[in-house]
Motif scaffolding. Structure first.
Motif, PDB file in Angstrom:
ATOM      1  N   LEU A 168      35.513  33.903  40.807  1.00 23.03           N
ATOM      2  CA  LEU A 168      35.289  34.534  42.111  1.00 23.03           C
ATOM      3  C   LEU A 168      35.303  36.044  41.935  1.00 23.03           C
ATOM      4  N   VAL A 169      34.225  36.661  42.408  1.00 30.71           N
ATOM      5  CA  VAL A 169      34.175  38.120  42.352  1.00 30.71           C
ATOM      6  C   VAL A 169      33.831  38.639  43.745  1.00 30.71           C
ATOM      7  N   PRO A 170      34.810  38.574  44.655  1.00 31.90           N
ATOM      8  CA  PRO A 170      34.543  39.026  46.021  1.00 31.90           C
ATOM      9  C   PRO A 170      34.369  40.542  46.056  1.00 31.90           C
ATOM     10  N   GLY A 171      33.886  41.034  47.197  1.00 32.27           N
ATOM     11  CA  GLY A 171      33.812  42.479  47.388  1.00 32.27           C
ATOM     12  C   GLY A 171      35.210  43.040  47.600  1.00 32.27           C
ATOM     13  N   PRO A 172      35.282  44.297  48.055  1.00 35.13           N
ATOM     14  CA  PRO A 172      36.599  44.908  48.267  1.00 35.13           C
ATOM     15  C   PRO A 172      37.442  44.175  49.311  1.00 35.13           C
ATOM     16  N   VAL A 173      36.753  43.442  50.210  1.00 31.77           N
ATOM     17  CA  VAL A 173      37.491  42.617  51.167  1.00 31.77           C
ATOM     18  C   VAL A 173      37.082  41.150  50.940  1.00 31.77           C
ATOM     19  N   ALA A 174      37.993  40.381  50.391  1.00 33.33           N
ATOM     20  CA  ALA A 174      37.699  38.972  50.110  1.00 33.33           C
ATOM     21  C   ALA A 174      37.893  38.159  51.387  1.00 33.33           C
ATOM     22  N   ARG A 175      36.955  37.241  51.652  1.00 35.38           N
ATOM     23  CA  ARG A 175      36.979  36.502  52.926  1.00 35.38           C
ATOM     24  C   ARG A 175      37.286  35.024  52.709  1.00 35.38           C
ATOM     25  N   LEU A 176      38.351  34.582  53.342  1.00 33.03           N
ATOM     26  CA  LEU A 176      38.855  33.221  53.166  1.00 33.03           C
ATOM     27  C   LEU A 176      39.025  32.542  54.519  1.00 33.03           C
ATOM     28  N   PRO A 223      55.263  42.752  47.303  1.00 37.39           N
ATOM     29  CA  PRO A 223      55.586  43.924  46.483  1.00 37.39           C
ATOM     30  C   PRO A 223      54.432  44.301  45.563  1.00 37.39           C
ATOM     31  N   ALA A 224      54.302  45.595  45.293  1.00 35.58           N
ATOM     32  CA  ALA A 224      53.265  46.061  44.360  1.00 35.58           C
ATOM     33  C   ALA A 224      53.728  45.785  42.935  1.00 35.58           C
ATOM     34  N   LEU A 225      52.792  45.414  42.097  1.00 35.32           N
ATOM     35  CA  LEU A 225      53.101  45.145  40.688  1.00 35.32           C
ATOM     36  C   LEU A 225      52.393  46.173  39.818  1.00 35.32           C
ATOM     37  N   PRO A 226      52.944  46.459  38.649  1.00 34.80           N
ATOM     38  CA  PRO A 226      52.253  47.390  37.751  1.00 34.80           C
ATOM     39  C   PRO A 226      50.966  46.766  37.217  1.00 34.80           C
ATOM     40  N   GLY A 227      49.947  47.602  37.007  1.00 33.87           N
ATOM     41  CA  GLY A 227      48.683  47.095  36.453  1.00 33.87           C
ATOM     42  C   GLY A 227      47.909  46.329  37.501  1.00 33.87           C
ATOM     43  N   LYS A 228      47.069  45.441  37.011  1.00 32.16           N
ATOM     44  CA  LYS A 228      46.126  44.763  37.900  1.00 32.16           C
ATOM     45  C   LYS A 228      45.925  43.327  37.440  1.00 32.16           C
ATOM     46  N   GLY A 229      45.781  42.419  38.401  1.00 29.68           N
ATOM     47  CA  GLY A 229      45.583  41.002  38.061  1.00 29.68           C
ATOM     48  C   GLY A 229      44.156  40.707  37.630  1.00 29.68           C
ATOM     49  N   ARG A 264      47.176  35.823  47.051  1.00 39.24           N
ATOM     50  CA  ARG A 264      48.063  36.650  46.238  1.00 39.24           C
ATOM     51  C   ARG A 264      47.361  37.108  44.958  1.00 39.24           C
ATOM     52  N   VAL A 265      46.522  36.236  44.393  1.00 35.46           N
ATOM     53  CA  VAL A 265      45.751  36.653  43.210  1.00 35.46           C
ATOM     54  C   VAL A 265      44.775  37.760  43.618  1.00 35.46           C
ATOM     55  N   TRP A 266      44.090  37.579  44.747  1.00 36.94           N
ATOM     56  CA  TRP A 266      43.148  38.609  45.194  1.00 36.94           C
ATOM     57  C   TRP A 266      43.867  39.934  45.462  1.00 36.94           C
ATOM     58  N   LEU A 267      45.024  39.866  46.129  1.00 38.04           N
ATOM     59  CA  LEU A 267      45.754  41.100  46.428  1.00 38.04           C
ATOM     60  C   LEU A 267      46.146  41.803  45.133  1.00 38.04           C
TER      61      LEU A 267
END
Ligand code: 5CA
Ligand code: ZN
Length: 409
Positions: free
Chosen positions: A32-40, A10-16, A67-70
């Motif tokens: 961690l400061v990944p680009g727009p697509v974080a690679r795991l 689910p979408a949450l208000p604001g940003k993590g 989930r933190v990245w999303l």
């Protein structure tokens, strides 16, 4: 191979917040400061037995990373392997008079069911070792042709001396490496090796064992570490964000993988950050398929345990801690789940805006899931004690717990 179905986030208000996490290679915390697509890349199972609580705990940790990245509004590119050919699989199949392929398929199917039930997000690519052999063979040939690998009676070994960064993932000394190599699938005592810990890249075909076309390497099967390297390089290339697994993979698996890749490409690092989960024990010993001291996710599910309670049991320990699975851990989780469900089924409650931020902060702080659970506990207790008038609060708590902890209330 196919993965398993994704549960909705689910979408949450604001940003993590950006994740601050312990990096094994530097021994410290990094943001961690990944680009727009974080690679795991997370190392998958060797499918010769069912998913136990140790596996589930490790995959739960890397699910939290995603989930933190999303929640920071990034996309996640997640890759996981299946070691569907290796010594333990052949040994177990032979011991049970089973076909090794059938065993691998059966246990992989059960793993998918367990992952789905636990609401662990699926990888975009779920890739087997066997299907990767055509990618692995040219990498081994390249290592050999570059002088980073050598032949020993037809088996091809990687020379750890070929990577100047060898040792930087684990930070271990030669003696510790030798001991762990012997314990974890290596053969430090085999005569003729340049360095006792040099791992096998390609094993020449043995009578009675499956083998594949290895082009100039001859028929055989791949070593363990090169499998994950071939898959990660195929989908990510060098310098992806996180390589993860349990702490038993630090050495030799992740150390060797990094060196294989660095020797192949001349680039450094393989992964920017190496993240490892602690070991789950049962009756005082690491839960392991080889020891047989196991609690299976599927067995608990068959007994009627709600997978959400299993998930809460995993979340009640910090991912880096080594911990012991006991009946009490599960009982506590079942009770917590009931309290939380009762709380969110009421029409209103105390505001949950601060709770969302507390859960975000707890997870961003080296995935402190126990702190996140404590925050939700406080909200549920406050509601039970004093009620509240915020009609949006129960829904927001549900969405927070679902999106950030993977628990459906
Ligand atoms: N196929 C390889 C990785 S490429 C492998 O290690 N497979 S495994 O089935 O043995 O383990 C799968 C994952 O579960 C690995 O990340 C491993 O570190 C983790 N794991 C295994 N046992 C435990 C345990 N007792 N506690 C926590 N994590 C564990
Ligand atoms: Zn691996």
């Amino acid at each position: 191979m196919h993965a398993w179905p994704a549960s909705e986030v689910p979408a949450l208000p604001g940003k993590g917040r950006d994740l601050r996490i312990h990096d094994t290679a530097t021994g410290g915390r990094v943001t961690l400061v990944p680009g727009p697509v974080a690679r795991l890349y997370v190392c998958g199972i060797t499918p010769y037995d069912a998913t136990h609580m140790g596996h589930a705990a490790t995959y739960n940790a890397f699910d939290l990373v995603q989930r933190v990245w999303l929640d920071t509004k990034r996309q996640v590119h997640y890759v996981q392997n299946v070691t569907d050919i290796d010594d333990p699989l052949l040994e177990r199949a032979a011991a049970n008079g089973d076909d090794w392929e059938a065993l691998a398929e059966r246990e992989t199917a059960l793993f998918r069911e367990d992952m789905t039930a636990l609401r662990l997000l699926p990888p975009r690519q779920y890739v087997g070792a066997v299907e990767s052999i055509p990618k692995i063979v040219p990498l081994v040939e390249r290592l050999r042709d570059a002088g980073a690998a050598y032949d020993l009676d037809g088996d091809i070994y990687f020379s750890v001396a070929s990577d100047s960064h060898f040792g930087e993932v684990s930070g271990l000394d030669a003696e510790a490496m030798r001991l762990l190599s012997a314990e974890r699938g290596g053969d430090p005592d085999r005569p003729g090796k340049k360095n006792p810990v040099d791992p096998m890249l390609w094993m020449a075909a043995r009578p009675g064992e499956p083998s594949w076309d290895g082009a100039s390497l001859g028929p055989g099967r791949p070593g363990w570490h090169i499998e994950c390297v071939a898959i990660a390089l195929e989908y990510f290339g060098m310098g992806f964000d996180v390589q993860g697994g349990g702490s038993d993979l630090i050495f030799p698996h992740h150390e060797m993988g990094a060196s294989h890749a660095q020797a192949l490409t001349g680039e450094h690092p393989f992964a920017k950050t190496y993240v490892h989960a602690g070991m789950v024990a049962l009756h005082g010993e690491k839960m392991s398929k080889s020891k047989g001291n196991l609690v299976f996710v599927s067995a608990l599910r068959r007994q009627g345990v709600d997978p959400a309670a299993i998930r809460l049991a995993l979340l009640s320990h910090h991912y880096r801690a080594d911990w012991e699975w006991t009946d009490d851990v599960l009982t506590e989780a079942v009770e917590r789940l009931a309290r939380w469900r009762a709380a969110v089924s009421r029409p209103d409650g105390p505001s949950a805006d601060a709770l969302l931020e507390e859960v975000r902060e707890a997870l961003a702080d080296d995935l402190d899931a126990p702190a996140a659970l404590a925050a939700v506990d406080r909200w549920a207790a406050a509601q039970a004690a004093d009620g509240g008038t915020d009609e949006g609060a129960p829904g927001l708590v549900s969405r927070t717990v679902d999106a950030l902890l993977g628990v459906a209330l």
